[in-house]
Design a protein around this motif. Structure first.
Motif, PDB file in Angstrom:
ATOM      1  N   THR A 161       8.162  -1.805   5.917  1.00  0.00           N
ATOM      2  CA  THR A 161       7.756  -0.437   5.607  1.00  0.00           C
ATOM      3  C   THR A 161       8.937   0.379   5.118  1.00  0.00           C
ATOM      4  O   THR A 161      10.044   0.273   5.642  1.00  0.00           O
ATOM      5  CB  THR A 161       7.163   0.243   6.862  1.00  0.00           C
ATOM      6  OG1 THR A 161       6.031  -0.504   7.292  1.00  0.00           O
ATOM      7  CG2 THR A 161       6.740   1.666   6.578  1.00  0.00           C
ATOM      8  N   THR A 172       3.917   0.294   2.634  1.00  0.00           N
ATOM      9  CA  THR A 172       3.847  -0.837   3.565  1.00  0.00           C
ATOM     10  C   THR A 172       3.432  -2.093   2.826  1.00  0.00           C
ATOM     11  O   THR A 172       2.462  -2.082   2.077  1.00  0.00           O
ATOM     12  CB  THR A 172       2.836  -0.572   4.700  1.00  0.00           C
ATOM     13  OG1 THR A 172       3.217   0.618   5.376  1.00  0.00           O
ATOM     14  CG2 THR A 172       2.825  -1.716   5.693  1.00  0.00           C
ATOM     15  N   GLY A 176      -3.581 -14.086   2.501  1.00  0.00           N
ATOM     16  CA  GLY A 176      -3.809 -14.915   3.670  1.00  0.00           C
ATOM     17  C   GLY A 176      -2.686 -15.889   3.953  1.00  0.00           C
ATOM     18  O   GLY A 176      -2.562 -16.374   5.058  1.00  0.00           O
ATOM     19  N   ARG A 182       9.828  -6.902   1.473  1.00  0.00           N
ATOM     20  CA  ARG A 182       8.944  -7.843   0.797  1.00  0.00           C
ATOM     21  C   ARG A 182       7.991  -8.557   1.752  1.00  0.00           C
ATOM     22  O   ARG A 182       7.004  -9.127   1.322  1.00  0.00           O
ATOM     23  CB  ARG A 182       9.739  -8.871   0.000  1.00  0.00           C
ATOM     24  CG  ARG A 182      10.575  -9.815   0.844  1.00  0.00           C
ATOM     25  CD  ARG A 182      11.116 -10.990   0.017  1.00  0.00           C
ATOM     26  NE  ARG A 182      12.012 -10.583  -1.036  1.00  0.00           N
ATOM     27  CZ  ARG A 182      11.830 -10.882  -2.313  1.00  0.00           C
ATOM     28  NH1 ARG A 182      10.782 -11.581  -2.675  1.00  0.00           N
ATOM     29  NH2 ARG A 182      12.698 -10.507  -3.227  1.00  0.00           N
ATOM     30  N   ASN A 183       8.290  -8.553   3.063  1.00  0.00           N
ATOM     31  CA  ASN A 183       7.438  -9.266   4.009  1.00  0.00           C
ATOM     32  C   ASN A 183       6.344  -8.368   4.552  1.00  0.00           C
ATOM     33  O   ASN A 183       6.536  -7.159   4.699  1.00  0.00           O
ATOM     34  CB  ASN A 183       8.273  -9.802   5.174  1.00  0.00           C
ATOM     35  CG  ASN A 183       9.220 -10.894   4.727  1.00  0.00           C
ATOM     36  OD1 ASN A 183       8.801 -11.853   4.099  1.00  0.00           O
ATOM     37  ND2 ASN A 183      10.501 -10.734   5.021  1.00  0.00           N
ATOM     38  N   ARG A 184       5.230  -8.980   4.929  1.00  0.00           N
ATOM     39  CA  ARG A 184       4.116  -8.200   5.477  1.00  0.00           C
ATOM     40  C   ARG A 184       4.599  -7.395   6.673  1.00  0.00           C
ATOM     41  O   ARG A 184       5.310  -7.885   7.535  1.00  0.00           O
ATOM     42  CB  ARG A 184       2.982  -9.111   5.922  1.00  0.00           C
ATOM     43  CG  ARG A 184       1.864  -8.336   6.601  1.00  0.00           C
ATOM     44  CD  ARG A 184       0.800  -9.237   7.127  1.00  0.00           C
ATOM     45  NE  ARG A 184      -0.198  -9.490   6.102  1.00  0.00           N
ATOM     46  CZ  ARG A 184      -1.249 -10.284   6.276  1.00  0.00           C
ATOM     47  NH1 ARG A 184      -1.424 -10.894   7.399  1.00  0.00           N
ATOM     48  NH2 ARG A 184      -2.119 -10.459   5.300  1.00  0.00           N
ATOM     49  N   ARG A 229       0.859  -1.179   0.000  1.00  0.00           N
ATOM     50  CA  ARG A 229       0.000   0.000   0.000  1.00  0.00           C
ATOM     51  C   ARG A 229       0.898   1.233   0.000  1.00  0.00           C
ATOM     52  O   ARG A 229       1.758   1.377   0.863  1.00  0.00           O
ATOM     53  CB  ARG A 229      -0.891  -0.010   1.241  1.00  0.00           C
ATOM     54  CG  ARG A 229      -1.792   1.191   1.334  1.00  0.00           C
ATOM     55  CD  ARG A 229      -2.792   0.974   2.436  1.00  0.00           C
ATOM     56  NE  ARG A 229      -2.746   2.078   3.372  1.00  0.00           N
ATOM     57  CZ  ARG A 229      -3.769   2.434   4.131  1.00  0.00           C
ATOM     58  NH1 ARG A 229      -4.881   1.770   4.081  1.00  0.00           N
ATOM     59  NH2 ARG A 229      -3.670   3.434   4.954  1.00  0.00           N
ATOM     60  N   ASP A 289       0.436 -15.367   4.194  1.00  0.00           N
ATOM     61  CA  ASP A 289       1.653 -14.780   4.731  1.00  0.00           C
ATOM     62  C   ASP A 289       2.159 -15.564   5.930  1.00  0.00           C
ATOM     63  O   ASP A 289       1.407 -16.040   6.748  1.00  0.00           O
ATOM     64  CB  ASP A 289       1.396 -13.326   5.160  1.00  0.00           C
ATOM     65  CG  ASP A 289       1.528 -12.390   3.986  1.00  0.00           C
ATOM     66  OD1 ASP A 289       1.444 -12.874   2.852  1.00  0.00           O
ATOM     67  OD2 ASP A 289       1.708 -11.191   4.205  1.00  0.00           O
ATOM     68  N   ARG A 290       3.491 -15.641   6.031  1.00  0.00           N
ATOM     69  CA  ARG A 290       4.074 -16.401   7.124  1.00  0.00           C
ATOM     70  C   ARG A 290       4.086 -15.613   8.415  1.00  0.00           C
ATOM     71  O   ARG A 290       4.224 -16.194   9.484  1.00  0.00           O
ATOM     72  CB  ARG A 290       5.499 -16.807   6.758  1.00  0.00           C
ATOM     73  CG  ARG A 290       5.562 -17.804   5.623  1.00  0.00           C
ATOM     74  CD  ARG A 290       6.987 -18.251   5.392  1.00  0.00           C
ATOM     75  NE  ARG A 290       7.873 -17.116   5.186  1.00  0.00           N
ATOM     76  CZ  ARG A 290       8.913 -16.829   5.952  1.00  0.00           C
ATOM     77  NH1 ARG A 290       9.178 -17.571   6.986  1.00  0.00           N
ATOM     78  NH2 ARG A 290       9.675 -15.782   5.696  1.00  0.00           N
ATOM     79  N   ILE A 291       4.045 -14.276   8.339  1.00  0.00           N
ATOM     80  CA  ILE A 291       4.160 -13.480   9.559  1.00  0.00           C
ATOM     81  C   ILE A 291       3.020 -12.475   9.657  1.00  0.00           C
ATOM     82  O   ILE A 291       2.436 -12.070   8.667  1.00  0.00           O
ATOM     83  CB  ILE A 291       5.520 -12.753   9.626  1.00  0.00           C
ATOM     84  CG1 ILE A 291       5.738 -11.908   8.377  1.00  0.00           C
ATOM     85  CG2 ILE A 291       6.656 -13.722   9.845  1.00  0.00           C
ATOM     86  CD1 ILE A 291       6.973 -11.054   8.449  1.00  0.00           C
ATOM     87  N   ASP A 292       2.715 -12.102  10.909  1.00  0.00           N
ATOM     88  CA  ASP A 292       1.637 -11.148  11.164  1.00  0.00           C
ATOM     89  C   ASP A 292       2.164  -9.720  11.225  1.00  0.00           C
ATOM     90  O   ASP A 292       1.433  -8.770  10.923  1.00  0.00           O
ATOM     91  CB  ASP A 292       0.950 -11.489  12.497  1.00  0.00           C
ATOM     92  CG  ASP A 292       0.300 -12.863  12.461  1.00  0.00           C
ATOM     93  OD1 ASP A 292      -0.560 -13.075  11.591  1.00  0.00           O
ATOM     94  OD2 ASP A 292       0.652 -13.721  13.287  1.00  0.00           O
ATOM     95  N   ALA A 293       3.397  -9.550  11.675  1.00  0.00           N
ATOM     96  CA  ALA A 293       3.971  -8.212  11.811  1.00  0.00           C
ATOM     97  C   ALA A 293       5.488  -8.338  11.850  1.00  0.00           C
ATOM     98  O   ALA A 293       6.017  -9.425  12.084  1.00  0.00           O
ATOM     99  CB  ALA A 293       3.470  -7.542  13.095  1.00  0.00           C
ATOM    100  N   THR A 294       6.164  -7.236  11.623  1.00  0.00           N
ATOM    101  CA  THR A 294       7.625  -7.229  11.657  1.00  0.00           C
ATOM    102  C   THR A 294       8.091  -6.195  12.661  1.00  0.00           C
ATOM    103  O   THR A 294       7.682  -5.025  12.602  1.00  0.00           O
ATOM    104  CB  THR A 294       8.210  -6.896  10.270  1.00  0.00           C
ATOM    105  OG1 THR A 294       7.722  -7.831   9.317  1.00  0.00           O
ATOM    106  CG2 THR A 294       9.732  -6.944  10.289  1.00  0.00           C
ATOM    107  N   GLN A 296       1.626  -5.323   2.475  1.00  0.00           N
ATOM    108  CA  GLN A 296       0.520  -6.053   3.068  1.00  0.00           C
ATOM    109  C   GLN A 296       0.578  -7.436   2.443  1.00  0.00           C
ATOM    110  O   GLN A 296       1.568  -7.774   1.801  1.00  0.00           O
ATOM    111  CB  GLN A 296      -0.798  -5.341   2.762  1.00  0.00           C
ATOM    112  CG  GLN A 296      -0.779  -3.938   3.359  1.00  0.00           C
ATOM    113  CD  GLN A 296      -1.987  -3.131   2.990  1.00  0.00           C
ATOM    114  OE1 GLN A 296      -2.408  -3.115   1.847  1.00  0.00           O
ATOM    115  NE2 GLN A 296      -2.554  -2.447   3.971  1.00  0.00           N
TER     116      GLN A 296
END
Lengths: 132, 346
Positions: free
Chosen positions: A107, A118, A123, A102-104, A47, A125-130, A120
């Motif tokens: 940023t 950022t 479904g 490249r990961n969710r 995004r 994705d391996r991770i929820d946050a970095t 995004q």
């Protein structure tokens, strides 16, 4: 596995040609359906937001996006599944040194030009946050 | 075999195939049957802040996100040194005269928590570090001050000289000293934002203030939250943490830095030397509260790998990952409680 194969062979022997046509149509339709959703669901997206708006871009399509901020144009580039800031009219160019993400949750931000990129994701994705 | 039995068999096969296709489709779409993901991000607290909630009530979700941002904006104005009309500016003005100033209860509790971590870390975290920060971080970013300027500023950095009376709501800042809450304010803001989400009925969500992350509840898919730790020198992540709840924060030498004559100078300062702390690339701390994770990640970074890990292991409910090295990762130290909850990338 052997039992399953034997069962399938016996079942196939019981089917008429019309039965097989119906089954093949079901399987074929299913494959087409999955192929259509696989492409849209597998790739992440990023995004890009700036004072003038927001844009969601795909990460599986290399592209360049010129984003107009209060200081001028920030150039955001998608390449090889990653997104980065190639150039920005800010003073320190910290955003250009942030490198590609490249990961969710990844940023890149140009604070002076108020451009936020950022990653995004879909479904899968391996991770929820970095944390960084 | 009769035609009836054959049709029945065909119906069973067809039904099984349709069920398999639908299930696969749902998995590919990320579990569409679960709550929807609503997300927004803004520039706050000097970083990018994102708030994510998982709910099927989009109106409630949007309202909760707005409330979380509003709460963080309030905390920012409360704790920022740069808000001319803010409470910290007024306190630091008191430091110019050595006067005792009155402070509100929320700010008093944040400063009290800061002093707690100053004590447990032996001064590695110090809320009075502002004079040094002013030397190293100018309006144009990182810079390297002269040794003499650093030496002149060091006597103005000593948390033990602050006199806080939280009960009475007063704080005395000795002459020439000033406060910098940047090492703890983001964590406090995250805690308040998570609370705002909870108060509005959200059961699952993430507040991420530039890597200071607070989790509300469990992920909608169940199980644990998966948190990537940014690799300190390369694109991508160093590894993945699995946490059930609480908060995660990271301090790293790559966040704000400058390179002069081939030497890297970053923004995490040792209050005792006035110079950037050396030997550690990044510290990630996992705690129940984001305010604690924020302060401890800085404290452990300054303490260094061995003493930092000792501190982590002595504190209840605190875990961490310490990455050492200079140009590339040398060692990754993982606290005992994370031994089975941290997966390093191979």
């Amino acid at each position: 596995m052997v039992l399953v194969m034997t069962g399938l062979r016996r079942t196939a022997a019981l089917l008429t040609r019309a039965d097989r046509v119906v089954l093949y149509a079901l399987v074929g339709g299913g494959v087409v359906l999955l192929a259509a959703t696989w492409r849209g669901g597998a790739g992440g997206h990023a995004r890009i937001s700036w004072p003038g708006g927001t844009r969601v871009v795909r990460l599986d399509e290399d592209a360049r996006y010129d984003v107009e901020g209060p200081l001028g144009v920030t150039v955001v580039v998608v390449a090889g599944g990653s997104v980065s800031v190639m150039s920005s009219p800010c003073r320190e160019h910290v955003c250009e040194r942030m490198g590609p993400v490249r990961n969710r949750g990844g940023t890149v931000v140009c604070v002076p030009n108020r451009v936020i990129v950022t990653v995004q994701g879909a479904g899968g994705d391996r991770i929820d946050a970095t944390t960084r | 075999m009769t035609g009836e039995r054959r049709r029945l068999l065909l119906e069973i096969l067809g039904f099984a195939l349709v069920v398999a296709l639908v299930a696969t489709y749902a998995v590919r779409r990320g579990g569409a049957a679960g709550p929807a993901r609503l997300e927004d991000q803004r520039l706050l607290l000097g970083t990018v802040v994102s708030v994510t909630v998982f709910t099927n009530d989009s109106e409630r979700g949007r309202g909760a996100i707005e409330a979380a941002f509003a709460e963080m904006e309030r905390v920012e104005s409360l704790t920022s040194r740069h808000a001319a009309s803010g409470e910290i500016s007024r306190i630091n003005a008191g430091g110019r005269t050595g006067d005792r100033v009155s402070i509100g209860g929320e700010l008093a509790s944040v400063i009290e928590r800061s002093l707690h971590f100053s004590r447990v870390s032996g001064g590695a975290f110090d809320v009075t570090v502002a004079p040094l920060v002013a030397l190293w971080l100018g309006p144009e970013g990182m810079r390297v001050p002269s040794r003499s300027a650093v030496s002149a500023a060091l006597p103005k950095v000593d948390y033990t000289k602050l006199a806080l009376n939280a009960g009475a709501g007063t704080l005395t800042v000795p002459l020439g000293m000033s406060l910098d809450l940047d090492g703890i304010a983001k964590g406090h803001a995250v805690d308040r934002a998570v609370r705002a989400l909870r108060l509005r009925g959200i059961q699952s969500g993430i507040v991420d203030a530039g890597g200071n992350i607070g989790f509300l509840g469990a992920p909608p898919r169940g199980g644990m939250w998966r948190v990537g730790i940014k690799h300190p020198r390369r694109e991508g992540i160093l590894g993945t943490l699995f946490v059930e709840r609480g908060s995660v924060a990271t301090s790293g030498d790559y966040q704000h830095f400058t390179v002069v004559d081939g030497r890297r100078y970053h923004h995490i300062l040792d209050p005792k030397t006035g110079q950037p702390a050396h030997g550690v690339m990044s510290v990630t701390v996992v705690t129940a509260r984001a305010i604690d994770a924020d302060a401890l990640s800085t404290a452990v970074f300054v303490l260094g790998a061995e003493r930092g890990m000792e501190l982590i292991e002595t504190l209840d409910g605190v875990e961490g990952v310490i990455v050492t090295g200079q140009d590339d990762v040398d060692r990754v130290l993982v606290s005992s409680g994370l031994a089975e909850r941290f997966a390093e990338e191979t």
